[in-house]
Design an enzyme around this catalytic site. Structure first.
Site, PDB file in Angstrom:
ATOM      1  N   TYR A 183     108.071  42.109  27.635  1.00 48.26           N
ATOM      2  CA  TYR A 183     107.266  41.354  28.593  1.00 48.26           C
ATOM      3  C   TYR A 183     106.041  42.182  28.946  1.00 48.26           C
ATOM      4  O   TYR A 183     106.155  43.347  29.333  1.00 48.26           O
ATOM      5  CB  TYR A 183     108.051  41.007  29.862  1.00 48.26           C
ATOM      6  N   THR A 195      86.299  40.369  40.385  1.00 48.25           N
ATOM      7  CA  THR A 195      85.452  40.825  41.493  1.00 48.25           C
ATOM      8  C   THR A 195      86.047  41.991  42.277  1.00 48.25           C
ATOM      9  O   THR A 195      85.317  42.875  42.715  1.00 48.25           O
ATOM     10  CB  THR A 195      85.174  39.647  42.442  1.00 48.25           C
TER      11      THR A 195
END
Ligand SMILES: Cc1ncc(COP(=O)(O)O)c(C=O)c1O
Length: 445
Positions: free
Chosen positions: A142, A299
């Protein structure tokens, strides 16, 4: 608000796509290895929020670093400016992660939010640097819930997006149930398949967990990681070790790869790095992580509060005690679980097929019976549910493995108490104390 009431509100308000639930756990606060439900019931946390709270909940050093940073935060990210905690964290990581002796050229640190974006950015960097699109990953691995990282995850989460056509999945070698049926051949056979895929010279990177977690706490057999290293060198592919879950002290070494003495080209870190705050990192060659400029924009990357938490976590790890504790408490934990598995008078012990792991990454494989090694997913789900009722938090992975990853600060007494609760839960589940209806609402993976 009571615990059941909070859980009901959660069901009505929070999106199902971000839930991985096994029992109706509602938590109001936490400290150390303890979580507190509304109403005050305390639970021992043997998951550490899937290892993200590696130093325990509310560690005073992390609280102090975060409080200071939030009061004076220089903006919100490193996107279009720099700040001292971001730079210092990156430099600390470069100092803590060994470089390959053969690497010519500098290294860089990508600072991200989660394991998913660290892996995604590392993989696309490898594709860009090599001009190749192929990736070799492992069944049961994973690496994230987004983009390329999701596409190379062997545990397939049904997100509705098409499978990545450039990924080859190889089986991860397991000692307990080797895919070849024989522990002696599992490593050479796996490496043979990897070599076959590499031989086309279209593979940018091999990504692997140096202890496969969500795939069932599989410890790499001797020679496996070393073999991957040699093959990557031979065919000019990058080797990425995803230590998002098992890195930073959890296995009793600072890096899980130290057990095998193999250094990757790129390491990805996350979860524990942020001490409970969103933070991740990919550390590797500048040739991979510098180009193209401005291609991995989010951001709030390098968020100053998360970076301050990360620095506090690294300082605790550098001091050494959490890593030593992980090694010692891990021995205690697996010793007690092995003793339970050998206790013929306990009603659940015959259902423990295997106890394995390293340090405080321990898996307990639950089977219908030891002879046939047949997985018992339902008994595992009932055990986790019963453990929660008794006051212990631990989650299943791969259906029939209970993952035990308490905070690295866990005490000797807490390990004893946790094993008492867990083994009672296995006994009770085996005796039929938990109904099918009780676990039915929690779909898990
Ligand atoms: C080995 C490994 N890599 C990457 C990830 C993804 O990390 P995150 O959930 O923080 O995006 C996980 C999460 O479970 C993981 O276990």
């Amino acid at each position: 608000m009571s615990s059941p009431s909070l859980y009901c509100h959660d069901e009505q308000a929070i999106a199902g796509v971000e839930k991985l639930r096994f029992f109706p756990l509602a938590v109001e606060s936490g400290r150390g290895c303890v979580l507190v439900e509304p109403g005050g019931r305390e639970l021992l946390d043997f998951s550490a929020s899937w290892t993200a709270s590696g130093m325990g909940h509310g560690h005073p050093d992390i609280v102090s670093a975060v409080s200071k940073a939030i009061a004076t935060a220089p903006g919100a990210s490193i996107l279009s400016m720099t700040h001292p905690d971001g730079v210092a964290l990156a430099e600390q990581l470069l100092a803590l992660v060994p470089s390959r002796p053969s690497l010519d050229g500098p290294r860089r640190v990508y600072l991200g939010h989660a394991g998913s974006d660290a892996n995604d950015v590392a993989l696309r960097g490898c594709r860009h640097a090599t001009g190749r699109s192929g990736v070799i990953a492992f069944q049961g691995g994973y690496h994230g819930g987004l983009g390329i990282a999701q596409g190379v995850s062997g545990i397939h989460v049904d997100s509705g997006s098409p499978a990545d056509p450039h990924v080859t999945f190889a089986p991860y070698p397991a000692s307990y149930q080797p895919h070849t049926g024989d522990a002696a051949t599992v490593v050479p056979e796996t490496l043979r398949r990897v070599r076959l895929a590499l031989a086309a010279r279209t593979i940018a990177a091999v990504i692997v967990e140096p202890l496969q977690s969500d795939g069932g706490l599989l410890v790499p057999p001797p020679g496996f990681l070393e073999g991957l290293r040699q093959l990557c060198d031979e065919y000019g592919s990058y080797l990425i070790f995803d230590e998002v879950k098992v890195g930073l002290g959890r296995t009793g070494f600072l890096h899980a790869f130290e057990h095998d003495g193999v250094v990757p080209d790129i390491i990805t870190l996350g979860k524990a790095l942020g001490g409970g705050r969103p933070l991740s990192a990919a550390i590797g060659p500048a040739a991979v992580l510098d180009h193209p400029t401005a291609s991995a924009l989010m951001t709030t990357v390098g968020n100053p509060v998360s970076c301050a938490a990360g620095r506090a976590v690294l300082e605790l790890l550098e001091e050494g005690e959490p890593v030593r504790n992980a090694a010692e408490r891990g021995k205690q934990l697996s010793g007690l679980l092995h003793a339970y598995a050998c206790a013929p008078v306990r009603p659940g012990s015959a259902h423990v097929g295997d106890v394995r792991g390293r340090g405080l990454s321990i898996g307990v494989e639950i089977v219908k019976s030891r002879d046939g090694k047949m997985p018992d997913d339902k008994l595992t789900a009932k055990t986790a549910f019963r453990a929660w009722e008794l006051g212990l938090v631990a989650y299943p992975v791969r259906g029939n493995v209970l993952e035990l990853t308490p905070p690295l600060t866990v005490s000797e007494l807490e390990i004893e108490r946790g094993v008492e609760l867990l083994t009672r839960a296995i006994d009770d589940a085996a005796l039929g104390v938990v109904s099918d209806a009780a676990i039915e609402p929690y779909s898990g993976w």
